[in-house]
Design a protein around this motif. Structure first.
Motif, PDB file in Angstrom:
ATOM      1  N   LYS A  54      -9.631   9.198 -36.308  1.00  0.00           N
ATOM      2  CA  LYS A  54      -8.249   8.835 -36.042  1.00  0.00           C
ATOM      3  C   LYS A  54      -8.181   7.972 -34.790  1.00  0.00           C
TER       4      LYS A  54
ATOM      5  N   PRO B 209      -6.739   6.863 -31.477  1.00  0.00           N
ATOM      6  CA  PRO B 209      -5.843   7.473 -30.484  1.00  0.00           C
ATOM      7  C   PRO B 209      -4.685   6.542 -30.141  1.00  0.00           C
ATOM      8  N   ASP B 210      -3.615   7.113 -29.634  1.00  0.00           N
ATOM      9  CA  ASP B 210      -2.476   6.320 -29.185  1.00  0.00           C
ATOM     10  C   ASP B 210      -2.890   5.455 -28.002  1.00  0.00           C
ATOM     11  N   GLY B 211      -2.363   4.251 -27.954  1.00  0.00           N
ATOM     12  CA  GLY B 211      -2.674   3.359 -26.838  1.00  0.00           C
ATOM     13  C   GLY B 211      -3.924   2.530 -27.033  1.00  0.00           C
ATOM     14  N   TYR B 212      -4.513   2.548 -28.228  1.00  0.00           N
ATOM     15  CA  TYR B 212      -5.702   1.749 -28.517  1.00  0.00           C
ATOM     16  C   TYR B 212      -5.381   0.723 -29.602  1.00  0.00           C
TER      17      TYR B 212
END
Length: 478
Positions: free
Chosen positions: A318, A320-323
């Motif tokens: 998954k 990650p947020d911010g990538y």
């Protein structure tokens, strides 16, 4: 060269073709050699058996021993050397003499004194150094699978000096290992041809192959009786390969040799900073550097380190947020994916490898590109490649190629190229859409299909006609 000389044996005049020639024929050369050997055997015998010395010879020596002064000829007989050797030592100052009109005299006491003040004897080629290791010729022949003559020629070529100890000849081991290493190195047959392979592939005779490689100065490796010639050089000369410097690979060459994909080749070239440049439509990569990197990568130690590195990385499927991915970076900052990869690699940003794709922290990317307009100003008469592509309905890749070919003035601000608007309009002006053409334009325009129907041309013929005669054209916006 023709020089008139007098034969050293028979005394006849003859024409010599070199300065070193001393005899008029092989017969005189052989006869004089036998005479010298015979005289040497006689002198050796008389020295070991003084009782057999003829009376006239012994009387001559006794006469010379009683004389205080000797002529050069008498000094030569006294010392048992040639007269020319005596004159040579007179010129060097080793033997002192007095020159009178028509006569040169040497004091016999000075000749006897030479041996009282003689220096220690030294060999001409030096002495064995105790701290160094040496090879004999036989050891070199056995280790590097070559011949004695090849050893002598190679040592002379690379300036490896020989030293003597008794009757044995030695060569410095360190220098020999450096200059003879290629004789036993493993030959990669992907890079070299044998003579038989060249004969079979190009239908050439043995003599034709030798003539071809000599005429074109093809690099080669010699191992014993086997000779290997550079495959890249031969293929280039024979037209089997694109006209590329043989010291470089094309991507096609690398794929054929190492079975690597284009993405894998790009990875090695960019991550290890392997020298490369464009040649026409091709990207060529320095051969030796690429081979060295591949060899290091395939070593066991490197693979072990790579496995340990992969084990330490976090495994996740998954994002990650911010990538964000490379594609998202390219879209966000208006550059190509290749440029985005180069910038992230240059900035050494940490990345996550998820489902065969690299993802980067968005904040780190923003800090790297730093596109805040308050921190830099772009001149009004400059435009990015993305805007040029949108305006003239072409691809960004085409913009980069045409502007580079036409040498359009540009500036780089925060890793982004901006091109001079005036030069861009001159370059792409013929592609201005009809909707943006000047009002009141009296020129009548027709489509490509109308030209083909009107003049009975095929599409290829119509394009050739327009290109050859440089007929103005415009692009109609959709």
């Amino acid at each position: 060269m023709e020089i008139q000389k007098r034969c050293k044996y028979c005394g006849k005049l003859f024409i010599a073709h070199t300065l070193a020639t001393q005899y008029c024929s092989r017969q005189c050369n052989g006869k004089d050699y036998k005479r010298k050997m015979r005289e040497k055997e006689i002198s050796d015998y008389l020295e070991s058996n003084p009782q057999d010395v003829p009376a006239e010879v012994s009387s001559q020596k006794s006469v010379l021993e009683q004389k205080r002064f000797l002529t050069p000829r008498e000094a030569a007989a006294y010392l048992g050397i040639g007269k020319s050797s005596v004159y040579r030592e007179l010129a060097s100052g080793l033997i002192k003499a007095v020159q009178m009109k028509g006569k040169t005299l040497i004091r016999r006491k000075d000749i006897d004194g030479l041996f009282d003040r003689a220096k220690e004897y030294q060999t001409r080629t030096g002495k064995i150094h105790k701290k160094r290791e040496y090879y004999t010729v036989s050891q070199i022949v056995n280790k590097f699978h070559t011949t004695r003559r090849a050893v002598w020629n190679r040592c002379e070529k690379y300036g490896i000096k020989k030293v003597y100890q008794g009757r044995n000849t030695f060569y410095d081991k360190a220098l020999v290992d450096i200059h003879f290493a290629e004789l036993i190195a493993e030959v990669d047959m992907n890079d070299y041809y044998t003579i038989d392979q060249i004969m079979e592939k190009f239908s050439m005779s043995h003599a034709a192959v030798l003539s071809f490689v000599q005429r074109n100065d093809i690099p080669r490796i010699t191992q014993g009786r086997k000779v290997y010639y550079s495959r890249a050089h031969i293929d280039t000369f024979k037209g089997e390969r694109e006209n590329v410097d043989p010291l470089y690979y094309t991507y096609k060459d690398i794929h054929e040799k190492y079975k690597l994909s284009k993405d894998q080749i790009n990875y090695y070239v960019h991550n290890y900073n392997i020298p490369n440049h464009k040649q026409g439509r091709l990207t060529i990569v320095e051969r030796n550097s690429f081979d060295r990197i591949i060899k290091e990568r395939m070593s066991t130690s490197f693979l072990d380190k790579e496995v340990e590195k992969r084990k330490k990385q976090k495994k996740t499927d998954k994002v990650p947020d911010g990538y964000i991915s490379i594609k998202q970076i390219a879209e966000q900052y208006g550059i190509t994916e290749k440029a985005a990869q180069a910038k992230t690699r240059e900035g050494k940003l940490e990345k996550l490898f998820i489902k065969h794709r690299n993802y980067f922290n968005a904040n780190a990317v923003e800090q790297l590109f730093n596109r805040d307009p308050e921190k830099f100003d772009v001149p009004e008469d400059y435009i990015t490649a993305q805007k040029i592509a949108e305006r003239f309905k072409i691809t960004v890749h085409h913009v980069h190629g045409r502007t580079r070919q036409a040498k359009v003035p540009r500036i780089t601000i925060k890793h982004i190229n901006f091109y001079e608007l005036k030069a861009v309009e001159e370059l792409f002006g013929h592609r201005v859409p009809v909707s943006e053409s000047v009002e009141g334009d009296s020129i009548e325009w027709i489509t490509g299909e109308q030209i083909e129907e009107l003049y009975g041309l095929s599409t290829a013929a119509r394009r050739t006609l327009v290109s050859r005669h440089k007929i103005p054209s415009i692009v109609k916006s959709k």
